[in-house]
Scaffold this motif. Structure first.
Motif, PDB file in Angstrom:
ATOM      1  N   ILE A   1       0.211  -4.301   8.966  1.00 21.38           N
ATOM      2  CA  ILE A   1      -0.591  -4.447   7.621  1.00 21.38           C
ATOM      3  C   ILE A   1      -1.090  -5.620   7.789  1.00 21.38           C
ATOM      4  O   ILE A   1      -0.513  -6.680   7.367  1.00 21.38           O
ATOM      5  CB  ILE A   1       0.392  -4.281   6.486  1.00 21.38           C
ATOM      6  N   PRO A   2      -2.561  -5.626   7.629  1.00 23.35           N
ATOM      7  CA  PRO A   2      -3.332  -6.905   7.605  1.00 23.35           C
ATOM      8  C   PRO A   2      -2.857  -7.247   6.076  1.00 23.35           C
ATOM      9  O   PRO A   2      -3.163  -6.795   5.085  1.00 23.35           O
ATOM     10  CB  PRO A   2      -4.767  -6.329   7.457  1.00 23.35           C
TER      11      PRO A   2
ATOM     12  N   ASP B   1      -1.638 -10.346  10.646  1.00 22.73           N
ATOM     13  CA  ASP B   1      -0.989  -9.039  10.127  1.00 22.73           C
ATOM     14  C   ASP B   1       0.734  -9.065   9.721  1.00 22.73           C
ATOM     15  O   ASP B   1       1.286  -9.967  10.562  1.00 22.73           O
ATOM     16  CB  ASP B   1      -1.072  -8.173  11.396  1.00 22.73           C
TER      17      ASP B   1
ATOM     18  N   ASN C   1      -4.499  -9.719   4.370  1.00 23.46           N
ATOM     19  CA  ASN C   1      -5.442  -9.485   3.218  1.00 23.46           C
ATOM     20  C   ASN C   1      -5.724  -8.373   2.440  1.00 23.46           C
ATOM     21  O   ASN C   1      -6.657  -8.281   1.548  1.00 23.46           O
ATOM     22  CB  ASN C   1      -6.834 -10.159   3.738  1.00 23.46           C
ATOM     23  N   THR C   2      -5.325  -7.176   3.103  1.00 20.11           N
ATOM     24  CA  THR C   2      -5.485  -5.762   2.394  1.00 20.11           C
ATOM     25  C   THR C   2      -4.428  -5.780   1.306  1.00 20.11           C
ATOM     26  O   THR C   2      -4.720  -5.051   0.351  1.00 20.11           O
ATOM     27  CB  THR C   2      -5.303  -4.746   3.209  1.00 20.11           C
TER      28      THR C   2
ATOM     29  N   PRO D   1       0.801  -1.371  -0.144  1.00 21.50           N
ATOM     30  CA  PRO D   1       0.028   0.015  -0.105  1.00 21.50           C
ATOM     31  C   PRO D   1       0.943   1.335  -0.058  1.00 21.50           C
ATOM     32  O   PRO D   1       0.302   2.327  -0.509  1.00 21.50           O
ATOM     33  CB  PRO D   1      -0.872  -0.273   1.249  1.00 21.50           C
TER      34      PRO D   1
ATOM     35  N   LYS E   1      -5.527  -8.664  -2.060  1.00 18.98           N
ATOM     36  CA  LYS E   1      -6.885  -8.597  -2.532  1.00 18.98           C
ATOM     37  C   LYS E   1      -7.027  -8.794  -4.103  1.00 18.98           C
ATOM     38  O   LYS E   1      -7.472  -9.796  -4.641  1.00 18.98           O
ATOM     39  CB  LYS E   1      -7.612  -7.513  -2.186  1.00 18.98           C
TER      40      LYS E   1
END
Length: 459
Positions: free
Chosen positions: A294-295, A276, A297-298, A260, A301
């Motif tokens: 940071i998760p 995480d 799964n984020t 991200p 995706k």
């Protein structure tokens, strides 16, 4: 004046000694998760530590250990944290607020960059570099003796010598791929492997096998941190390309994701319970550190690319050869059976039950009369078992004639003998090759007969 000078000199000496003692443990930042409390611990310069990013700093208590803590690999076993030097040898345990050395070993300096993993509550090192050589040996730490030992492995072929290899542990199987080997032109840094083999080690049998060949464009994966989540392994970029790779050996896929934001990773761990990724991020502008959660799964995706990881032309070739050989074998068996059936049909006596007709070599036999056909039909219906000879009498009993028993038997015997003689003359079989005779096991007075197996086939 002299007295003041002495006091000032003693003060400078004391300050120097304290500074020297502090410098002795002035290492890098180091991040790990407390196995008991699941809290994040950040060790600063091997002298202080911080819990869950709180402002308060605690003095790090520890027994003596070689070098600095950031040069140790961390393991969690049975609710405890252990740290093993990345060159192999010294082992530490985290006890509440202290680092305690628990090994009887020494600083090996023999397996820098080894692929480390935990199997059955013991931690292992594979490969590495040290004493001027690259390695492909497997070692493990023995808690009982507090020493390391080499583990013997087997196989027709073993992985090549390497360091910084990537590893995936699934059940009793360890997968190894990639890494660095000796570079004659750059002795200190090594170079990427020339082969792209994925190796599989059966940890029960300690036997190596080649699992396949992965795409050569992924040979240079040494610039990534490696961590595992379930049966998938993840490679987190150390550099500025800001990528995360996901390798699923069982699904045979490699997917690429973008983080991200740009992260300068100093240290990290993966929290399996919260899912995480916990990263110690260095702020380059202020030279400060920050813990980021940071998760996973984020990040995972939407992949920016997805493709097969293992590309094994030998396996495909073997598959094609196997399929081809199987088809040839099936065709051969089918043709052989077909030819055998045709030959058998051609040389056998065939009884067409629908037309009540006997054939030989695809031609109808016209010399067989109705009474003989009655016997053939009766014998064919009972060809799997012996039948009493006198049961044929029923075929010759004539209700409209007052025929006595003796006449019936005589007519039966004549018809049966004529039939056997005709079949022998037509086919070339001997009479004893057409019918089986025996006496009934329970009553020796009763004579029984049965067609020889496959002498007459039914259509």
């Amino acid at each position: 004046m002299n007295r003041l000078f002495c006091i000032f000199s003693l003060f400078l000496l004391h300050t120097s000694i304290c500074q020297a003692q502090f410098d002795q443990y002035k290492g890098d930042y180091f991040l790990f998760q407390d196995a008991k409390t699941r809290k994040t611990i950040v060790i600063e310069h091997d002298s202080l530590y911080q819990i869950d990013s709180q402002d308060r700093l605690y003095r790090l208590k520890h027994t003596n250990y070689p070098e600095i803590i950031s040069r140790y690999n961390t393991f969690k076993i049975k609710g405890k944290n252990y740290f093993a030097h990345n060159g192999c040898g010294p082992v530490l345990e985290w006890r509440n607020d202290s680092l305690v050395r628990i090994d009887n070993s020494f600083l090996h300096q023999n397996q820098y960059g080894a692929a480390s993993f935990v199997y059955k509550n013991e931690f292992y090192y594979f490969g590495g570099y040290g004493l001027f050589t690259f390695k492909n040996l497997l070692t493990k730490y023995i808690f009982k003796s507090r020493e390391w030992m080499a583990v013997q492995t087997f196989g027709d072929e073993l992985p090549s010598l390497r360091r910084d290899a990537n590893r995936i542990l699934i059940g009793d199987y360890l997968y190894i791929f990639g890494g660095l080997v000796e570079n004659p032109d750059n002795f200190y840094y090594g170079e990427g492997l020339s082969d792209s083999n994925v190796w599989k080690l059966d940890l029960k049998k300690m036997k190596w096998n080649k699992e396949g060949v992965f795409d050569s464009k992924y040979n240079s994966l040494d610039g990534y941190f490696n961590f595992q989540n379930g049966k998938k392994t993840y490679l987190l970029s150390r550099g500025a390309n800001n990528k995360l790779l996901e390798i699923d050996i069982e699904a045979n896929t490699i997917k690429k994701y973008i983080l991200p934001s740009l992260i300068n990773v100093k240290s990290f761990y993966f929290d399996e319970k919260s899912n995480d990724l916990v990263v110690l991020h260095l702020l380059s502008t202020t030279n400060q550190i920050k813990v980021i959660h940071i998760p996973l799964n984020t990040i995972t995706k939407t992949p920016i690319s997805s493709e097969a990881f293992i590309i094994n032309p030998l396996k495909k070739l073997y598959t094609f050869l196997f399929i081809g050989c199987s088809l040839l074998l099936v065709s051969f068996v089918f043709l052989k059976t077909k030819v055998k059936t045709v030959i058998s049909d051609y040389n056998s006596l065939i009884f067409d039950t629908t037309k009540n007709q006997l054939r030989y070599k695809r031609k109808n036999i016209g010399s067989i009369d109705d009474n003989e056909l009655k016997i053939i039909s009766f014998l064919v219906d009972n060809q799997t078992k012996f039948i009493a000879l006198n049961t044929l009498n029923e075929l010759f009993e004539q209700d409209e004639l007052s025929e006595n028993y003796t006449s019936t038997i005589k007519r039966r015997e004549n018809t049966l003998n004529n039939l056997i003689t005709k079949l022998s003359l037509i086919t070339g079989y001997k009479e004893n090759e057409i019918l089986d005779y025996r006496k009934n096991p329970d009553d020796k007075r009763v004579k029984e007969i049965k067609l020889k197996e496959n002498i007459i086939r039914i259509k």
